[in-house]
Design an enzyme around this catalytic site. Structure first.
Site, short mmCIF file in Angstrom:
data_model
loop_
_atom_site.label_atom_id
_atom_site.label_comp_id
_atom_site.label_asym_id
_atom_site.label_seq_id
_atom_site.Cartn_x
_atom_site.Cartn_y
_atom_site.Cartn_z
N HIS A 58 0.86 -1.19 0.00
CA HIS A 58 0.00 0.00 0.00
C HIS A 58 0.90 1.24 0.00
O HIS A 58 1.60 1.50 0.97
CB HIS A 58 -0.91 0.01 1.23
N LEU A 59 0.87 2.00 -1.10
CA LEU A 59 1.68 3.20 -1.21
C LEU A 59 0.89 4.47 -0.90
O LEU A 59 1.48 5.55 -0.81
CB LEU A 59 2.31 3.29 -2.61
N ASP A 303 1.98 -6.88 2.61
CA ASP A 303 0.79 -6.11 2.99
C ASP A 303 1.21 -4.86 3.75
O ASP A 303 0.59 -4.48 4.74
CB ASP A 303 -0.20 -6.95 3.80
N HIS A 307 0.34 3.89 8.30
CA HIS A 307 -0.66 4.80 8.88
C HIS A 307 0.05 5.89 9.66
O HIS A 307 1.07 5.64 10.30
CB HIS A 307 -1.61 4.06 9.82
#
EC number: 3.5.2.3
Length: 428
Positions: A58-59, A303, A307
């Site tokens: 996730h970029l 994965d 955050h």
């Protein structure tokens, strides 16, 4: 571009050899190679692997640049030994059109730390109701071949069937986030003894297993390819093993954290351990390790889910789900698979480079370390052991479950098509 001689590296963990790079290409592998005109990297018995490939990253860009960008994410990837990553579609806006996937693809090219292959959404807006522009994304400059609504499950069987039928036409694959939403409403952690004792909403294994069972049968019916994201339970392993025994075209991935961590850690109520799918039991962990070793699970994917601090530094129920993983993945795999004797370094190359490149069709990646191949390489000091300090991460986020934990191995060098992106553990 100048020549580089990597001297005395254990290629895939074998006997020490020299590897000569000229420009973008490996030109010679052998003993006692001439260093004339070449920059010499003394490997001193470190392990040389093909550049790692992550099928599940996730970029966050576009839309959540406060947690990660293509630049910071690919710098983290290079730090972890990766030369190619597949960027998930749950951005803002969602990567469900040719325009968005091309934007992500070109940002990866612009920054140059590793190749970025966008993953296209299966459904418009990840809403699960209408197929996205799968054909247009495939035909775009990004050449998308992997499609996923990761973060959400394609729970409608008709939509999933149509997606499998559509991608079959160009050899694509649907990567499913297996989570039956009705069975996980209000779920906070793995359903079991610990969730009962803590009074947290349970996330049953069957919520994952039932979707996997349905989807492998759909893939068999359609004659298409399905990939299972972040498989996490012993029951899921048995379903995939059964499907493969029938000749169904299914592949599966496991994350490093599901190979090492268990739901017992949730007793701390530290939101760093909150992840989707949740940390499972020790029994599940050992089943996943065995399945990765015997090939039932095909690959390791991170994965990587960054955050910002405020989304994790809060009470458990309000915290976002996910962990960063690009910079620690290889160390965790060494700890759980190599140092336990379940895999050798050739096996690690297979699960973290060769097979993910094949599944995602990452051209030029996952290639043998031999003359004539692109110089996408990773050099690992396997004798190193040290504690994880997220302050030194290249990622914009610090939500790692390994802070202060001692792990083995350290990536010292990464080369992308002959260009060093990491030298002596420092980004170039």
């Amino acid at each position: 571009m100048s020549k580089t001689l990597i001297r005395g590296a254990k290629v895939l963990g074998g006997e020490p050899q020299d590897v000569l790079i000229d420009g973008r290409t490996i030109v010679e592998v052998g003993s006692g190679l001439s260093a004339e005109g070449a920059e010499v990297v003394e490997a001193d018995g470190k392990v040389l692997l093909p550049g790692l490939v992550d099928l599940h990253t996730h970029l966050r860009e576009p839309g959540r640049e406060d947690s990660e960008t293509v630049l910071t994410g690919t710098r983290a990837a290079a730090s972890g030994g990766y030369t190619a990553v597949f960027a998930m579609a749950n951005t803002f806006p969602v990567a469900d059109t040719a325009g968005v996937v091309e934007q992500v693809y070109r940002l990866g090219q612009q920054h140059g730390y590793c190749d970025v292959q966008p993953i296209g959404a299966v459904t418009v807006g990840l809403e699960g109701r209408k197929l996205a522009e799968l054909g247009a994304m495939h035909e775009s400059a990004a050449g998308v071949t992997v499609f996923s609504d990761d973060g959400k499950c394609v729970d409608d069987a008709v939509i999933m069937r149509r997606a499998l039928e559509y991608v079959k036409a160009f050899g694509g694959v649907v990567a499913q986030h297996a989570q039956e939403p009705r069975l996980t409403e209000g779920a906070q952690m793995n359903e079991g003894v610990v969730s009962a004792e803590l009074g947290l909403g349970g996330w049953p294994a069957v919520a994952e297993e039932s979707i996997i069972a349905r989807d492998v049968l759909l893939a068999e019916h359609v004659g298409s390819r399905v990939h299972i994201c972040h498989l996490s339970t012993a029951g899921s392993v048995e379903i995939v093993r059964w499907a493969k025994s029938r000749g169904i075209d299914v592949t599966a991935e496991v994350t490093p954290h599901h190979l090492l961590l268990t739901d017992e850690l949730v007793r701390t109520y530290n939101p760093v351990y909150k992840v989707n799918p949740p940390l499972r039991t020790e029994r599940d962990v050992y089943a996943l390790r065995e399945a990765l070793a015997d090939g039932t699970i095909d690959i390791v994917s991170t994965d990587h889910a960054p955050h910002p601090h405020e989304d994790k530094d809060c009470e458990w129920a309000a915290a976002a789900m996910g962990m960063v993983g690009l910079e620690t993945a290889l160390s965790v795999v060494q700890e759980t698979m190599v140092d336990t004797g379940l895999l050798d370094w050739a096996g690690v190359a297979d699960r973290m480079s060769f097979k993910p490149a094949v599944i995602g069709r990452a051209a030029g990646h996952g290639r043998p370390v031999s003359a004539g191949e692109p110089a996408n390489l990773t050099l690992v000091d396997t004798a190193y052991r040290g504690s994880v300090d997220p302050a030194g991460f290249a990622s914009r986020s610090r939500n790692t479950p390994y802070e202060g934990r001692e792990l083995p191995g350290r990536v010292t060098h990464t080369w992308l098509r002959g260009k060093a992106t990491l030298v002596d553990g420092k980004l170039t």
